[in-house]
Write an enzyme that holds these catalytic residues in place. Structure first.
Site, mmCIF file in Angstrom:
data_model
loop_
_atom_site.group_PDB
_atom_site.id
_atom_site.type_symbol
_atom_site.label_atom_id
_atom_site.label_comp_id
_atom_site.label_asym_id
_atom_site.label_seq_id
_atom_site.Cartn_x
_atom_site.Cartn_y
_atom_site.Cartn_z
ATOM 1 N N ASN A 194 11.451 11.653 42.367
ATOM 2 C CA ASN A 194 11.646 11.709 43.798
ATOM 3 C C ASN A 194 12.473 11.043 44.809
ATOM 4 O OD1 ASN A 194 9.447 14.027 43.623
ATOM 5 N ND2 ASN A 194 7.964 12.362 43.001
ATOM 6 N N LYS B 249 -3.054 -1.937 44.714
ATOM 7 C CA LYS B 249 -2.536 -0.643 43.908
ATOM 8 C C LYS B 249 -3.615 0.000 43.197
ATOM 9 C CE LYS B 249 1.781 1.129 43.163
ATOM 10 N NZ LYS B 249 2.957 0.783 44.179
HETATM 11 N N1 LIG Z 1 7.895 7.335 46.131
HETATM 12 C C1 LIG Z 1 7.900 6.192 46.737
HETATM 13 O O1 LIG Z 1 8.126 6.509 47.986
HETATM 14 C C2 LIG Z 1 8.218 4.776 46.297
HETATM 15 C C3 LIG Z 1 8.204 3.690 47.279
HETATM 16 C C4 LIG Z 1 8.515 2.410 46.742
HETATM 17 C C5 LIG Z 1 8.897 2.458 45.188
HETATM 18 N N2 LIG Z 1 8.780 3.162 44.550
HETATM 19 C C6 LIG Z 1 9.263 3.233 43.110
HETATM 20 O O2 LIG Z 1 10.348 3.653 42.945
HETATM 21 C C7 LIG Z 1 10.346 4.199 41.633
HETATM 22 C C8 LIG Z 1 10.458 5.775 41.441
HETATM 23 O O3 LIG Z 1 9.485 6.416 42.084
HETATM 24 P P1 LIG Z 1 9.551 7.895 42.305
HETATM 25 O O4 LIG Z 1 8.141 8.298 43.232
HETATM 26 O O5 LIG Z 1 10.765 8.561 42.707
HETATM 27 O O6 LIG Z 1 8.935 8.405 40.742
HETATM 28 P P2 LIG Z 1 9.180 9.794 39.985
HETATM 29 O O7 LIG Z 1 8.175 9.639 38.909
HETATM 30 O O8 LIG Z 1 9.322 10.871 40.823
HETATM 31 O O9 LIG Z 1 10.680 9.422 39.549
HETATM 32 C C9 LIG Z 1 10.699 8.518 38.357
HETATM 33 C C10 LIG Z 1 11.962 8.986 37.435
HETATM 34 O O10 LIG Z 1 12.207 8.159 36.577
HETATM 35 C C11 LIG Z 1 12.367 8.922 35.119
HETATM 36 N N3 LIG Z 1 12.038 7.877 34.143
HETATM 37 C C12 LIG Z 1 10.808 7.371 33.632
HETATM 38 N N4 LIG Z 1 11.078 6.512 32.741
HETATM 39 C C13 LIG Z 1 12.591 6.535 32.571
HETATM 40 C C14 LIG Z 1 13.384 5.886 31.749
HETATM 41 N N5 LIG Z 1 13.029 5.110 30.672
HETATM 42 N N6 LIG Z 1 14.926 6.182 31.629
HETATM 43 C C15 LIG Z 1 15.407 6.931 32.539
HETATM 44 N N7 LIG Z 1 14.468 7.724 33.413
HETATM 45 C C16 LIG Z 1 13.146 7.739 33.569
HETATM 46 C C17 LIG Z 1 11.148 9.753 35.383
HETATM 47 O O11 LIG Z 1 11.371 11.067 34.354
HETATM 48 C C18 LIG Z 1 11.429 10.369 36.748
HETATM 49 O O12 LIG Z 1 12.199 11.314 36.979
HETATM 50 C C19 LIG Z 1 9.133 3.904 40.799
HETATM 51 O O13 LIG Z 1 9.207 2.580 40.237
HETATM 52 C C20 LIG Z 1 8.067 3.463 42.115
HETATM 53 O O14 LIG Z 1 7.057 2.701 42.127
HETATM 54 C C21 LIG Z 1 8.481 4.503 44.984
HETATM 55 C C1 LIG Z 2 2.321 3.122 50.141
HETATM 56 C C2 LIG Z 2 3.249 3.828 49.191
HETATM 57 C C3 LIG Z 2 4.421 4.434 49.699
HETATM 58 C C4 LIG Z 2 3.587 2.940 48.046
HETATM 59 C C5 LIG Z 2 4.829 2.946 47.143
HETATM 60 N N1 LIG Z 2 4.497 4.011 46.101
HETATM 61 C C6 LIG Z 2 5.238 1.780 47.025
HETATM 62 O O1 LIG Z 2 5.347 1.309 45.833
HETATM 63 O O2 LIG Z 2 5.830 1.291 47.901
#
Ligand SMILES: NC(=O)c1ccc[n+]([C@@H]2O[C@H](COP(=O)([O-])OP(=O)(O)OC[C@H]3O[C@@H](n4cnc5c(N)ncnc54)[C@H](O)[C@@H]3O)[C@@H](O)[C@H]2O)c1
Ligand SMILES: CC(C)C[C@H](N)C(=O)O
Length: 364
Positions: free
Chosen positions: A183, A80
């Site tokens: 997202n 990461k």
């Molecule tokens: N994007 C992916 O494909 C993906 C994949 C696996 C895991 N994740 C995990 O999922 C989570 C969300 O990812 P994302 O891509 O949607 O991110 P993002 O930044 O689009 O969404 C996160 C949201 O959480 C809000 N937030 C932050 N702190 C907060 C709090 N204390 N209380 C309430 N809301 C709060 C932010 O304002 C934002 O709207 C992260 O932990 C990320 O690591 C994402």
């Molecule tokens: C490779 C990515 C899609 C990683 C993603 N943000 C995750 O935590 O899984």
């Protein structure tokens, strides 16, 4: 934090500290384990309160990616990157290109993609300097934004967790409390709304809350209130560490299932959920959809093939619950066991020597 002690404790391979005064780059690339393949993990851009916090986040997230890939059956290791800065103010072409050059320097040991604070446009800038980036624009034959696919996987995993908790995988009429509607969670809410789920949402970003209220008739609560609402499923979809001593007592749900990485502040918080009879869908198993999707680029991206694999998260979550029951352990430990067993068995088989160009006598 004593860096080497921490690295030794969890057996990290490498940490790369990247600095470029010209572009303002301050980034940490953490590579945890490459037994199964190159370390693939997203790039997080965040305003860390201290350097220590940034190192800790990079290291914890990298290790999570090793387990995520292993549990999902992918031939990838875990890594990461965290980029210190404000994603709303500090982005620039130089910044991402500068980071891209550091990633190129790792010669494929680490491959990046999106995470919190970064998007497809940022990946396209990195791509100007290195091929070791996924989730770039589909015009390049890439898979694009991974978030909607992650959301689909979380939705499928949530159904599996509901089956375990309520005896049926139908979510119709259930109440789901969503922390963070960014997202991933926005797309997840779309699936839930179609299945007639009642949504309660919170976010620190007012626009995101309003979008969920308008589009899905969600009920809004403040970020602090989300832990106290009556619901069937609590879906952590913001940042990590939110299942902890202060929040567990307050949760009124039967299931914890969401997209956030590193949801348990410490392992013992997984024991606490278990002791309270709650069904916890381990974070890195349920949120593997985005990784599965970008990993498909290594084979020549095929969206149908990728989505089929992501659907498998349903069975993978059920498998974790089976191991937990079989071995009498909480679900987070069962997931770790599943991942660790796969890494250990392949490490063993990889100890067989394989001839490569590097060893060839023809090179003399
Ligand atoms: N994007 C992916 O494909 C993906 C994949 C696996 C895991 N994740 C995990 O999922 C989570 C969300 O990812 P994302 O891509 O949607 O991110 P993002 O930044 O689009 O969404 C996160 C949201 O959480 C809000 N937030 C932050 N702190 C907060 C709090 N204390 N209380 C309430 N809301 C709060 C932010 O304002 C934002 O709207 C992260 O932990 C990320 O690591 C994402
Ligand atoms: C490779 C990515 C899609 C990683 C993603 N943000 C995750 O935590 O899984």
């Amino acid at each position: 934090m004593k860096l080497f002690d921490y690295m030794e404790k969890y057996d990290y391979e490498q940490v790369v500290v990247c600095q470029d005064k010209n572009s303002g780059l301050k980034a940490i690339i953490a590579i945890h384990d490459t037994t199964l393949g190159p370390a693939l993990g997203g790039l997080r851009m965040w305003t860390y309160a201290s350097e220590e916090e940034a190192f800790e986040d990079a290291l914890r997230l990298a290790r999570g990616m090793t387990y995520k890939a292993a549990a999902a059956g992918l031939n990838l290791g875990g890594g990461k990157t965290v980029l210190i800065g404000d994603p709303k103010k500090d982005k620039s072409e130089e910044l991402f290109r500068s980071l891209g050059r550091y990633i190129e320097g790792l010669n494929g040991r680490y491959i990046t993609a999106e995470d919190v604070g970064t998007n497809v446009e940022d990946m396209d800038l990195i791509h100007l300097e290195t091929k070791y980036v996924t989730g770039i624009s589909p015009a390049f034959g890439s898979s694009g934004n991974p978030s909607p696919v992650t959301a689909f996987g979380v939705y499928k995993g949530m159904k599996a967790a509901a089956k375990e908790a309520f005896g049926s995988d139908s979510l119709d009429g259930l109440v789901v409390a969503v922390q963070g509607v960014g997202n991933v969670a926005y797309s997840m809410c779309e699936y839930l709304h179609k299945e007639n789920v009642k949504l309660i949402v919170t976010d620190i970003n007012e626009e995101n809350v309003q979008r969920a209220v308008n589009d899905f008739g969600a009920i809004r609560v403040s970020p602090e209130e989300i832990y106290d609402v009556e619901c069937d499923i609590f879906a952590p979809c913001a940042l990590g560490g939110i299942i902890n001593d202060n929040t567990i007592e307050r949760l009124k749900c039967k299931v914890v299932a969401g997209s956030a990485n590193n949801q348990l502040r410490e392992d013992r918080h997984g024991d606490m959920l278990d002791a309270r009879g709650m069904v916890y869908a381990p974070d890195y198993v349920i949120n593997a959809g985005g990784l599965i999707n970008v990993a498909d680029e290594l084979l020549g991206y095929n969206p149908e093939r990728a989505m089929k694999k992501v659907e498998g998260i349903y069975d993978n979550i059920l498998r974790v619950f089976e191991i937990a029951k079989r071995d009498g352990i909480p679900s987070y430990q069962a997931a770790d066991r599943m991942a660790e067993e796969r890494i250990a068995s392949l490490r063993q088989s990889r100890s067989t020597f394989l001839q490569t160009e590097r060893h060839s006598l023809n090179q003399r």
